[in-house]
Design an enzyme around this catalytic site. Structure first.
Site, PDB file in Angstrom:
ATOM      1  N   ILE A  38      29.582  94.112 -34.507  1.00  0.00           N
ATOM      2  CA  ILE A  38      29.974  94.548 -33.174  1.00  0.00           C
ATOM      3  C   ILE A  38      30.716  95.888 -33.226  1.00  0.00           C
ATOM      4  CG2 ILE A  38      31.135  93.791 -31.039  1.00  0.00           C
ATOM      5  CD1 ILE A  38      28.628  92.181 -31.867  1.00  0.00           C
TER       6      ILE A  38
ATOM      7  N   HIS B  74      37.473  85.137 -34.358  1.00  0.00           N
ATOM      8  CA  HIS B  74      38.894  84.949 -34.067  1.00  0.00           C
ATOM      9  C   HIS B  74      39.560  84.029 -35.070  1.00  0.00           C
ATOM     10  CE1 HIS B  74      37.162  86.231 -30.200  1.00  0.00           C
ATOM     11  NE2 HIS B  74      38.243  86.978 -30.189  1.00  0.00           N
TER      12      HIS B  74
END
Ligand code: GLN
Ligand code: ZN
Length: 773
Positions: A449, A712
């Protein structure tokens, strides 16, 4: 007497002490006891600070090491099965938030548990841990319930606080059914849940509490009549069960609208409304509350950093006092100050280098003071705070007439925008053929990303550069080495579309803000984002425009190191807007369009420099969505237009990627389609796959990379589990359109876990290729 009150104070500490403590605890550098002791000190400081600003009702229970919703779940025993065998305490709470992975030892088996889902808190950039409820959920109050403990802690200091808790309806309806409880209708848990609230209230009453703030933020959403009816029965019941307490129902981030209907005969003592987001609701709410109920006026913007126009706020408050009498009025920030930075005391640089702008600002500490000034003016007349009001009026006027907020050229360029600037030359199917021909890639292309680990070395070098300890040449040299390292790593990992790693970026919005006119930066304007993570949104104070290219040097350098395609990385206009503190003197849509023009110029420069893949991240487009569906279209029209304005000025063969950190698109699907990106990478690793079904139902025909793993968490996902996810995706997405990527940038992770995770991820793509060959 009008009370000066607050709904919640930032928990991060004036200099991000909480973050540092928590991270030191994770790193094993401090004990649990040290962590607790430091927190006791921090809370005391926060209460005393609010007291010193003149607040008469100060919140307690608003502190958290990780997330207040997580704390609330734990306090009520809403702990997913998979964490229940862990010993109670901070470590377990952190595990719920972050996931936990521990290698096997001689005495213990290996531990590997996925974190609980995290979601954006309404339209903020704060993330909460989504409560997971089970069909046969049992609720009970934990021993030493945090809310009671913190109330007592303040009491011991001689400070009588207003405990804050999340209300039962918001708690349930912001949660979700656990995997083993599919189909569970959350509201059916209410009868089991309420006795635990009663017990908590009994303990608070016994401890001497009187006002209790119950946050029910879902009242600002479109909720059904059935839910409103539940509000009525719930609060009639709870108030009867806790006759000693006065409940203040707190709503924020939007208007309460007709959901207010239950308040009148619910027995609650008061209602808080957000008059910054929805000032027009005052009259309606006054007309719809009971004869003795208190109205708490959210007059001070808890979501922004500008000084309040005290004269205007006072006028609104006077209307309320005239209608209700001063005993029935509280003055407050619009929402918890969790979403505003802590104090201007440490903004030394801005104060000395840009006193003009510094004079326009108010952080939490200063906002508390504003609350006090308004309440004081209402109680003792404006003359009693004459100096404060005059000073405020002076700075509001100075900002209004400042020559630094407008730029004629920018305004003209905005006027001249034509519809053709919002369209690609051809539709996606045509572009896709040309793109695959001009820039062939393997099936199931892999990419990331954008960001790679922001290591200690990177942060150190940046800090040294900021402090002037190393010069620009040395810093850029350092960044070049980082880029080269990152490119080499990706080549070794056999990723198909590379990125330069964003080592030069401290933050995806701040980086661009620093390079654009109209932005300014704080030193200490931190707000909580998730867990221990804080962000420091840049401040848009004037017309935004680009003076020089912002990313070309790094991207072109990275491309020069590899024969694989290098993806240029930009932050989209809506995200820049959403993650900045935005000027409140012109419409947000106008600021967004200014940003879009700046990004459009950067896209054009990247293309000119030979970059074929250009990603314009819009992770924040959804969180900007208004809370009420009637307001959606207006927002989506200008937000998507801004994205189109920034991305459509390219050739058919240039591949525009966009990225969003969620997959909850149902209500904005048409907008996603209208964005017309060639590749869309999204979060999907925690949410369930059904969401992908919406892509096929809505006829989405462009390429998609639903994240195969959750960045995360420090946990390394196995190839097996990611392959299962990818296989499930293929039920919804045609194989020629599927990309394989993580669900977000990797900057918060360490290299070791990144290498392992990406190795496993690339193996997934290889397995898929082998299977389809
Ligand atoms: N390109 C950004 C990164 O990888 C995107 C981050 C985000 O979506 N929040 O860090
Ligand atoms: Zn993301």
């Amino acid at each position: 007497m009008v009370q000066a009150t607050n709904l919640g104070f930032p928990r991060i500490g004036g200099q991000r002490e909480t973050k540092k403590l928590v991270e030191n605890f994770w790193a094993g550098k401090i004990t649990e006891q040290a962590l607790d002791e430091a927190a006791v000190k921090l809370r005391a400081e926060n209460w005393k600070l609010q007291q010193a600003q003149g607040l008469s009702q100060i919140p307690s229970g608003d502190f958290s090491f990780y997330d207040h919703v997580l704390d609330h779940s734990v306090m009520f025993n809403v702990i997913p099965q998979r964490f229940r065998h862990l010993a109670e305490g901070h470590e377990r709470n952190f595990a719920i938030g972050r996931g936990i992975q521990k290698p096997a030892t001689e005495t213990q088996e290996k531990v590997d548990i996925e974190a609980q889902e995290m979601k954006k808190w309404f339209d903020t950039n704060y993330h909460y841990i989504v409560p997971e409820f089970e069909t046969n959920q049992t609720f009970h109050l934990s021993a030493n319930a945090k809310t009671v403990q913190e109330f007592n802690e303040a009491k011991a200091l001689g400070i009588h606080t207003r405990p804050v808790i999340l209300g039962p309806l918001s708690f349930l309806l912001l949660g979700k059914a656990a995997k083993n409880s599919a189909g569970l209708d959350l509201i059916t848990l209410l009868p089991k849940l309420l006795p635990v609230y009663e017990e908590l209230f009994a303990q608070l009453a016994a401890a001497g509490a009187d006002w209790v703030q119950i946050d029910e933020p879902i009242l600002a959403l479109d909720i059904s009549a059935a839910v409103v009816a539940h509000f009525h029965t719930t609060y009639t019941h709870l108030t009867a069960a806790a006759p000693k307490l006065k409940f203040l129902i707190a709503t924020y981030f939007g208007r309460i609208g007709n959901n207010v209907s239950f308040i009148k005969d619910s027995g609650v003592a008061g209602l808080h409304i957000d008059l910054v987001r929805a000032p027009e609701q005052l009259e309606h709410v006054i007309a719809n509350i009971g004869q003795t109920q208190v109205l708490s006026l959210g007059l001070i913007d808890g979501r922004n950093i500008w000084k309040t126009n005290l004269a205007a706020a006072l006028k609104l408050a006077e209307t309320a006092v005239a209608a209700l009498g001063s005993d029935r009025v509280f003055v407050a920030p619009s929402c918890s100050l969790l979403h505003a930075p802590v104090t201007l005391r440490f903004e030394k640089r801005l104060a000395s280098k840009n006193p003009e702008l510094f004079d326009w600002l108010a952080y939490s500490e200063e906002k508390c003071k504003e609350v006090h000034v308004i309440a004081h003016a209402l109680n003792h007349g404006t003359d009693s705070v004459k100096a404060e009001l005059a000073d405020n009026a002076r700075s509001i006027e100075a900002r209004r007439v400042s020559s630094h907020t407008t730029n004629a050229a920018v305004r003209q360029r905005l006027e001249a925008i034509v519809p053709d600037q919002l369209r690609r030359r051809n539709v996606f199917p045509t572009r896709q053929v040309k793109q695959h021909e001009a820039n062939p890639l393997p099936a199931f292309p892999t990419t990331t990303i954008g960001s790679f680990p922001q290591t200690k070395e990177i942060r150190l070098a940046r800090a040294k550069f900021t402090k002037g300890e190393i010069d620009a040449a040395a810093y850029h040299d350092f960044i070049k080495k980082e880029i080269a390292f990152c490119v080499k790593e990706q080549e070794e990992l056999k990723i198909d579309v590379l990125v330069h790693g964003e080592a030069e970026r401290n933050d995806m919005v701040a980086y661009f803000g620093e390079r654009l006119e109209g932005y300014i930066f704080s030193e200490n304007g931190w707000i909580a984002s998730y867990g221990s993570r804080c962000v420091r949104p840049p401040i848009i104070f004037g017309d935004v425009h680009r003076v020089n290219p912002m990313t070309i040097t790094e991207t072109v350098y990275a491309q020069s190191l590899t024969s694989k395609p290098m993806k240029g990385m930009l932050t989209g206009p809506v995200t820049c807007l959403q993650w900045s503190f935005v000027r409140d003197d012109i419409p947000r849509s106008v600021v967004c369009t200014q940003l879009a023009l700046a990004i459009r110029d950067e896209v054009a420069d990247l293309e000119k420099a030979g970059i074929v893949h250009i990603q314009v991240d819009e992770p924040a487009i959804r969180e900007g969505l208004p809370l009420r569906s009637v307001d959606f279209d207006f927002y989506l029209q200008w937000a998507v237009d801004a994205f189109l304005l920034s991305t459509t000025g390219v050739k058919d063969t240039t591949i525009i990627h966009t990225h969003m950190c969620y997959s909850d698109f149902q209500d904005i699907f048409q907008a996603i389609v209208r964005m017309d990106a060639d590749v869309l990478t999204i979060e999907n690793s925690k949410s369930d796959m059904r969401i992908l079904g919406a892509f096929s139902t809505h006829g989405y025909n462009a390429e998609i990379g639903p994240g195969v793993f959750d960045i995360h968490s420090p946990r390394v996902p196995s190839t097996h589990e990611m392959k299962e996810r990818a296989d499930a995706m293929l039920k919804y997405i045609p194989s020629r359109n599927l990309w394989i990527n993580p669900d977000c940038g990797l900057k918060t992770r360490g290299w070791k876990e990144v290498r392992e995770s990406l190795t496993n991820m690339v193996a997934v793509a290889e397995a898929l290729r082998a299977a389809s060959a």
